[in-house]
Design a protein around this motif. Structure first.
Motif, mmCIF file in Angstrom:
data_model
loop_
_atom_site.group_PDB
_atom_site.id
_atom_site.type_symbol
_atom_site.label_atom_id
_atom_site.label_comp_id
_atom_site.label_asym_id
_atom_site.label_seq_id
_atom_site.Cartn_x
_atom_site.Cartn_y
_atom_site.Cartn_z
ATOM 1 N N MET A 1 0.784 -1.099 0.026
ATOM 2 C CA MET A 1 -0.100 0.251 -0.030
ATOM 3 C C MET A 1 1.003 1.210 0.062
ATOM 4 O O MET A 1 1.828 1.305 1.087
ATOM 5 C CB MET A 1 -0.958 0.000 1.409
ATOM 6 N N HIS A 2 0.570 2.131 -1.156
ATOM 7 C CA HIS A 2 1.400 3.368 -1.102
ATOM 8 C C HIS A 2 0.593 4.564 -0.920
ATOM 9 O O HIS A 2 -0.378 4.736 -1.590
ATOM 10 C CB HIS A 2 2.319 3.482 -2.454
ATOM 11 N N LEU A 5 2.422 11.646 1.458
ATOM 12 C CA LEU A 5 1.870 12.723 2.497
ATOM 13 C C LEU A 5 0.933 13.515 1.961
ATOM 14 O O LEU A 5 0.099 14.160 2.966
ATOM 15 C CB LEU A 5 3.359 13.143 2.923
ATOM 16 N N ARG A 6 0.880 13.876 0.802
ATOM 17 C CA ARG A 6 -0.248 14.957 0.442
ATOM 18 C C ARG A 6 -1.401 14.226 0.473
ATOM 19 O O ARG A 6 -2.300 15.367 0.971
ATOM 20 C CB ARG A 6 0.367 15.458 -0.820
ATOM 21 N N ASP A 7 -1.457 13.197 0.262
ATOM 22 C CA ASP A 7 -2.869 12.458 0.714
ATOM 23 C C ASP A 7 -3.377 12.322 2.121
ATOM 24 O O ASP A 7 -4.484 12.664 2.295
ATOM 25 C CB ASP A 7 -2.901 11.268 -0.007
ATOM 26 N N LEU A 8 -2.307 12.271 2.940
ATOM 27 C CA LEU A 8 -2.560 12.285 4.132
ATOM 28 C C LEU A 8 -3.004 13.700 4.609
ATOM 29 O O LEU A 8 -4.095 13.904 5.464
ATOM 30 C CB LEU A 8 -1.342 11.850 5.023
ATOM 31 N N ARG A 9 -2.366 14.806 4.107
ATOM 32 C CA ARG A 9 -2.861 15.844 4.643
ATOM 33 C C ARG A 9 -4.148 16.409 4.058
ATOM 34 O O ARG A 9 -5.038 16.979 4.672
ATOM 35 C CB ARG A 9 -1.725 17.060 3.894
ATOM 36 N N LEU A 10 -4.513 15.905 2.623
ATOM 37 C CA LEU A 10 -5.690 15.990 2.169
ATOM 38 C C LEU A 10 -6.935 15.556 3.271
ATOM 39 O O LEU A 10 -7.980 16.104 3.439
ATOM 40 C CB LEU A 10 -5.708 15.568 0.995
ATOM 41 N N PHE A 11 -6.721 14.198 3.619
ATOM 42 C CA PHE A 11 -7.636 13.492 4.321
ATOM 43 C C PHE A 11 -7.779 14.286 5.778
ATOM 44 O O PHE A 11 -8.927 14.418 6.282
ATOM 45 C CB PHE A 11 -7.155 12.036 4.541
ATOM 46 N N ARG A 37 -8.499 11.407 -5.596
ATOM 47 C CA ARG A 37 -7.559 11.031 -4.486
ATOM 48 C C ARG A 37 -8.334 10.282 -3.393
ATOM 49 O O ARG A 37 -7.565 9.351 -2.986
ATOM 50 C CB ARG A 37 -6.955 12.372 -4.037
ATOM 51 N N VAL A 38 -9.374 10.722 -2.853
ATOM 52 C CA VAL A 38 -10.280 9.900 -2.121
ATOM 53 C C VAL A 38 -10.375 8.559 -2.492
ATOM 54 O O VAL A 38 -10.483 7.520 -1.767
ATOM 55 C CB VAL A 38 -11.651 10.723 -1.431
ATOM 56 N N LYS A 39 -11.096 8.197 -3.838
ATOM 57 C CA LYS A 39 -11.216 7.022 -4.196
ATOM 58 C C LYS A 39 -9.977 6.202 -4.368
ATOM 59 O O LYS A 39 -10.001 4.966 -4.068
ATOM 60 C CB LYS A 39 -12.027 7.315 -5.549
ATOM 61 N N GLU A 40 -8.947 6.946 -4.669
ATOM 62 C CA GLU A 40 -7.650 6.057 -4.678
ATOM 63 C C GLU A 40 -7.097 5.541 -3.450
ATOM 64 O O GLU A 40 -6.811 4.446 -3.266
ATOM 65 C CB GLU A 40 -6.454 6.993 -5.214
ATOM 66 N N ALA A 45 -6.596 1.138 0.402
ATOM 67 C CA ALA A 45 -7.130 0.681 1.792
ATOM 68 C C ALA A 45 -7.978 -0.724 1.539
ATOM 69 O O ALA A 45 -8.010 -1.296 2.654
ATOM 70 C CB ALA A 45 -7.518 1.731 2.668
ATOM 71 N N GLY A 46 -8.816 -0.734 0.559
ATOM 72 C CA GLY A 46 -9.783 -1.936 0.587
ATOM 73 C C GLY A 46 -10.964 -1.665 1.232
ATOM 74 O O GLY A 46 -11.748 -2.632 1.534
#
Length: 303
Positions: A1-2, A5-11, A37-40, A45-46
């Motif tokens: 799972m990759h 960090l930008r996705d974590l900030r967005l979340f 990005r949320v869909k990805e 995560a599954g």
């Protein structure tokens, strides 16, 4: 799972604003880009991470877990940046030390004051932890050094005994137990107690002791340090269990009576822990030497 960090900030922005639109504005992204990005993230995560509704979004249980990890990871990243920046400013060494309550309040302030004055380019990150956390931290490399009291028999650790202390009973003058020379703990269980704050090493130790004896102490007041315990005892609020080293120091300025506890667990051997096989920097070895050589360790047991 990759995960970027930008996705974590967005979340985190999504969780805090409860809105994809507002999160997009804070992140300077388009709404379609945020949705993608949320869909990805959910695909990797599954599991579903968000519940979508007309008025915004809410986190699923899996989303709550991701949020906790995201905040922890980004906090560690910021901590790393800060540490590296300090090296650029001239800091040559960094030591992380996990220690119990007694060590932090009774002798480490004096030890570190002398050590840091002699090593101006070394920083020390001192954290109060419980014994189990200290041991795990040394084993997994989270901390460079650990200081604990009591028996330690764990594979993968080197332990250095450097002093002995003893838990004693602190009493106000005139207390019925003050007439005794030595006491069993069972004789003092039913009196009002002054306790340390929840989560401290001694409070956790006493809770475990009480569970084994199927008894509950009547804690009238909880305070943050041994000096406050002794002040409450002096005022007659209750009695308290403190290390002999702390009781001896505070008895010079407070009217308290101390009595040894005739219990095997009252004797507390102190150990410095390091991970077996680690090659420690010279400045870390210097701190170990400073701790071991501290003159305040002498004669820590109750008379």
């Amino acid at each position: 799972m990759h995960i970027d960090l930008r996705d974590l900030r967005l979340f985190i922005h999504i969780a805090e604003s409860k809105s994809l639109t507002r999160a997009a504005e804070r992140s300077h992204l388009s709404l379609p880009a945020v949705s993608a990005r949320v869909k990805e993230l959910e695909a990797q995560a599954g599991v579903r991470l968000l519940y979508r509704a007309p008025r915004g979004v809410a986190l699923t249980p899996a989303g709550q877990t991701l949020l906790q990890h995201a905040r922890s990871i980004l906090a560690q990243v910021e901590h790393m940046k800060s540490d590296l920046q300090r090296y650029g400013e001239g800091v040559q060494g960094h030591i992380r030390l996990f220690a119990n309550t007694t060590a932090i309040t009774e002798f480490l302030p004096e030890v570190l004051a002398t050590f840091l004055a002699a090593h101006p380019q070394v920083d020390v990150d001192l954290q109060e932890r419980l014994t189990g956390e200290i041991i795990r931290g040394v084993l997994d490399g989270t901390t460079d050094l650990g200081i604990v009291s009591g028996p330690v028999d764990v594979d993968g650790l080197d332990k250095l005994h450097f002093s002995t202390d003893q838990l004693i009973l602190a009493l106000p003058p005139g207390h019925p137990l003050a007439q005794r020379e030595r006491l069993r703990f069972a004789e003092a269980m039913d009196y009002d107690y002054i306790g340390l704050h929840e989560g401290s090493t001694l409070a956790t130790f006493m809770d475990g002791l009480m569970q084994k004896s199927r008894h509950k102490l009547h804690i009238r007041v909880q305070v943050s340090n041994f000096e406050s315990v002794c002040r409450m005892v002096e005022a007659g609020v209750g009695i308290g269990i403190v290390p002999a080293s702390a009781a001896r120091r505070h008895s010079h300025t407070m009217k308290i009576v101390t009595r040894p506890l005739d219990e095997p667990w009252a004797l507390r051997e102190r150990y410095l822990l390091t991970r077996r096989g680690d090659s420690l920097p010279a400045f870390t070895l210097a701190l170990i030497e400073a701790i071991v050589a501290f003159p305040g360790h002498r004669d820590s047991r109750a008379a």
